[in-house]
Design a protein around this motif. Structure first.
Motif, short mmCIF file in Angstrom:
data_model
loop_
_atom_site.label_atom_id
_atom_site.label_comp_id
_atom_site.label_asym_id
_atom_site.label_seq_id
_atom_site.Cartn_x
_atom_site.Cartn_y
_atom_site.Cartn_z
N ARG A 145 0.81 -1.22 0.00
CA ARG A 145 0.00 0.00 0.00
C ARG A 145 0.84 1.27 0.00
O ARG A 145 0.51 2.24 -0.67
N MET A 146 1.92 1.25 0.80
CA MET A 146 2.64 2.49 1.09
C MET A 146 3.99 2.59 0.42
O MET A 146 4.58 3.68 0.38
N GLY A 147 4.54 1.47 -0.08
CA GLY A 147 5.93 1.45 -0.50
C GLY A 147 6.82 1.16 0.70
O GLY A 147 6.39 0.57 1.70
N GLY A 148 8.07 1.59 0.63
CA GLY A 148 8.98 1.37 1.75
C GLY A 148 8.51 2.08 3.00
O GLY A 148 8.01 3.21 2.95
N VAL A 149 8.63 1.41 4.14
CA VAL A 149 8.21 1.97 5.42
C VAL A 149 9.33 1.74 6.43
O VAL A 149 10.26 0.97 6.18
N PRO A 150 9.29 2.42 7.58
CA PRO A 150 10.32 2.16 8.59
C PRO A 150 10.33 0.69 9.01
O PRO A 150 9.29 0.13 9.35
N LEU A 151 11.48 0.08 8.96
CA LEU A 151 11.63 -1.33 9.32
C LEU A 151 12.09 -1.41 10.77
O LEU A 151 13.26 -1.17 11.09
N ILE A 152 11.17 -1.70 11.66
CA ILE A 152 11.42 -1.70 13.10
C ILE A 152 11.19 -3.10 13.63
O ILE A 152 10.09 -3.65 13.52
N LEU A 153 12.20 -3.69 14.23
CA LEU A 153 12.13 -5.09 14.64
C LEU A 153 12.30 -5.26 16.14
O LEU A 153 12.63 -6.35 16.62
N GLU A 154 12.06 -4.20 16.90
CA GLU A 154 12.11 -4.28 18.36
C GLU A 154 11.06 -3.34 18.92
O GLU A 154 10.71 -2.34 18.28
N PRO A 155 10.52 -3.62 20.10
CA PRO A 155 9.51 -2.73 20.68
C PRO A 155 10.16 -1.46 21.19
O PRO A 155 11.00 -1.49 22.10
N LEU A 156 9.82 -0.34 20.60
CA LEU A 156 10.42 0.93 21.00
C LEU A 156 9.73 1.47 22.23
O LEU A 156 8.52 1.31 22.40
N ALA A 157 10.49 2.14 23.08
CA ALA A 157 9.93 2.74 24.29
C ALA A 157 10.54 4.13 24.48
O ALA A 157 11.75 4.32 24.30
N TYR A 158 9.71 5.09 24.83
CA TYR A 158 10.18 6.46 25.04
C TYR A 158 10.85 6.57 26.42
O TYR A 158 10.33 6.05 27.41
N ASN A 159 12.01 7.24 26.48
CA ASN A 159 12.75 7.34 27.74
C ASN A 159 12.48 8.64 28.51
O ASN A 159 13.15 8.94 29.49
#
Length: 625
Positions: A145-159
């Motif tokens: 649908r979108m083309g290339g997207v951010p490839l994120i393979l870990e759960p991100l958490a704000y510090n």
């Protein structure tokens, strides 16, 4: 007042007791499952995984029938949906998808599963592979649908540092997302059960089928993207280099043939003496169905049922006054070729333009691909052992028409004194919602079970996301693109024989048009035609905004198809003539089809919402929007 005072005192007493009990705050809650408890039990882990499966993204499906009326497959016979045939252009965000909260849950699941110490090795391996399958499928849906997207393979958490830039990922290249999907399927395939009886969870066969589909899509974009150089970005977020095409086609063919070699799947053929009913049954038969790889399942009395049959069943045979919403187009119906391997529009007129007469309406459709009757309910055909009542009225000897404006309307015919029915209980009646405004109803996925058309019962027919016939078609297309036409013909012929064709295609018969056609008729109403035309860079050619007539070359992939056409059957009323009581047909355009569809270059990749780009300046906008 006394009651309120009593409750207040009781609350104060409970608070007092709890505060005096030093162990009160140390007690485990009895109504909350903590992470630690979940990861001690394979059954509890499976409940989390089931939720992730349930949120698998589909654009078109039996739960979203109206999405099939967006293009040229069908007309939406529902007044609230007529706008789909009146808007000339598709909005740029119509089919966008950007659900990183779903991705984060999958990343968390993978992380927790990797850290779990109380699961058996076998359970842990399978759960991890399934979660990775779902995550890769998410990325496949995103890239389509979108083309290339951010490839994120870990759960991100704000510090909470005040600086969120470390959470801002740029878009990966489109090819990198496809490469990830393909690589993940290769990595997990042997960690999944090689069990064809498993239909609603990931298996080795499903991983291979997904790999083949993804690699085929990537190969097509690489090869045919040269036809739309404007549909690209300099960083590769959109567009794939042409020199990658062959490599992707090789991966697609290899994965498809590995699945075929498993020998676990086969084309559905339980009713070889009635190939139309056989094809229809493929989608509703949940017992030992060796063609089906992956489904979203439903179950009666479970709270999880589907209303495809209620929404789309023929009104005349409905168990309640429900149905008729999705009307297949003549555009689609005439795409089903003749059994002598030739393409031709329906011959409902003579060379001089006069009517051709038929003893019954089904005669016009005889000698066609069996998938036609398994996909579309035709005038005069049966559903739930009842004849569907589709006819538009009487045509008199002077060519005037007597009809009605409601289901089964009655009028007095010339020379008679009493009223009789002058239009079918299914229509077609122009502008009357739920009538067969194109002259057809959809057959695929319709549940023939008694009760399936009732609001209180509904249906448990599953939604099939992957099946073996598509794997064969994927293998055929990849082989064709690699110059292996004889192998491609072999795979196509397997699918075509099930549809009633007795004359095999040979290598010399193979063409790109043949590949496109076979997918169109085999996979109609299965969430394929839109993605196929996008990856072949044909969407802006077929849906080009020009109000052209219905093509007379239905086997040509580049023919324009921007408006929905229908074909209405009429009865002849001419007492004393040999034509009296015969059937004739007229081609029509529903009056609510007021604008041709226009697919713009900016529609090849969906709009990324401004709030996403504002929150992450690294996200570049898609082209031509």
């Amino acid at each position: 007042m006394k009651k309120m005072h009593y409750l207040s005192c009781l609350v104060l007493m409970l608070v007092s007791w709890s505060c005096n009990d030093e162990k009160f705050l140390d007690k485990d809650p009895t109504n909350i499952l903590t992470n630690d408890k979940v990861w001690q039990s394979p059954n509890l882990v499976l409940t989390v995984l089931v939720d992730l499966y349930d949120r698998y993204p589909d654009m078109q499906s039996t739960e979203r029938w109206v999405e099939y009326a967006n293009f040229d497959e069908a007309f939406a016979s529902s007044s609230g949906e007529y706008y789909r045939h009146k808007n000339q252009e598709y909005s740029y965000d119509w089919w966008n998808y950007w659900d990183y909260s779903y991705l984060r849950e999958m990343n968390l699941f993978i992380q927790k599963c990797e850290q779990a110490t109380q699961l058996s090795a076998g359970d842990k391996t399978r759960f991890l592979a399934e979660a990775r399958y779902l995550r890769a499928s998410f990325y496949f849906e995103e890239v389509k649908r979108m083309g290339g997207v951010p490839l994120i393979l870990e759960p991100l958490a704000y510090n909470f540092s005040g600086d969120p830039t470390y959470l801002q990922y740029a878009r990966a290249k489109e090819s990198e997302i496809y490469d990830f999907v393909i690589a993940e399927m290769e990595a997990i395939k042997n960690d999944l059960p090689a069990d064809a009886n498993v239909k609603s969870r990931a298996t080795k066969g499903l991983a291979l089928a997904t790999e083949a589909r993804a690699a085929l899509y990537a190969g097509s974009i690489a090869k045919y993207g040269v036809n739309t150089p404007q549909v690209s970005l300099p960083g590769g977020e959109v567009g794939i280099a042409a020199d990658k095409a062959a490599g992707y086609y090789q991966k697609a063919l290899k994965a498809a043939e590995e699945l075929i070699a498993l020998g676990q799947y086969s084309l559905y053929l339980k009713k070889p003496t009635d190939l139309q009913d056989n094809f229809a049954s493929l989608f509703t038969d949940k017992s030992n169905n060796a063609e089906v790889l992956f489904v979203k399942d439903f179950k009666l009395k479970s709270g999880k049922t589907v209303d495809w049959t209620i929404s789309n069943q023929p009104r005349s045979v409905a168990e309640e006054q429900q149905g008729g919403r999705l009307n297949p187009s003549l555009n689609l119906v005439q795409s089903f070729e003749k059994l002598d391997n030739t393409f031709a529009p329906y011959a409902y007129t003579e060379a001089n333009g006069g009517y051709r007469y038929f003893a019954n309406p089904l005669e016009l459709f005889a000698g066609r691909d069996a998938r036609l009757g398994g996909t579309v309910i035709l005038p005069g055909s049966q559903f739930k052992s009842k004849t569907v009542d589709i006819w538009a009225g009487y045509i008199l000897a002077n060519n005037s028409i007597i009809t009605g404006d409601n289901f089964g309307s009655r009028k007095v015919l010339p020379g008679k004194t009493t009223e009789e029915q002058v239009v079918g209980f299914d229509g077609p009646i122009d502008g009357l919602e739920y009538s067969a405004q194109t002259g057809f109803y959809v057959r695929k996925y319709q549940d023939p079970t008694v009760g399936s058309g009732q609001l209180g019962t509904r249906s448990e027919v599953w939604w099939i996301r992957y099946r073996y016939a598509e794997v064969l078609l994927n293998a055929a297309e990849a082989a064709f693109e690699l110059g292996q036409s004889a192998k491609a013909a072999e795979y196509l012929n397997q699918v075509r024989k099930r549809a009633g064709f007795t004359k095999d295609l040979v290598a010399a018969d193979l063409s790109f048009d043949r590949i496109v056609h076979e997918r169109k008729v085999e996979l109609a109403f299965e969430n394929h035609i839109f993605w196929d035309l996008k990856r072949w860079r044909l969407a802006h050619v077929v849906w080009n905004g020009n109000a052209t007539d219905l093509t007379t070359q239905p086997g040509v992939a580049t023919e324009t198809s921007t408006r929905i056409f229908g074909l209405w059957p009429y009865k002849i009323y001419a007492p004393g003539t040999e034509q009296n009581g015969k059937w004739v047909f007229r081609k029509i355009i529903p009056s609510n089809v007021t604008n041709p569809h226009r697919f713009r270059l900016g529609n090849y990749y969906s709009f990324i919402n401004e709030d996403i780009r504002n929150n992450n300046p690294k996200i570049v906008k898609n082209p031509n929007q």
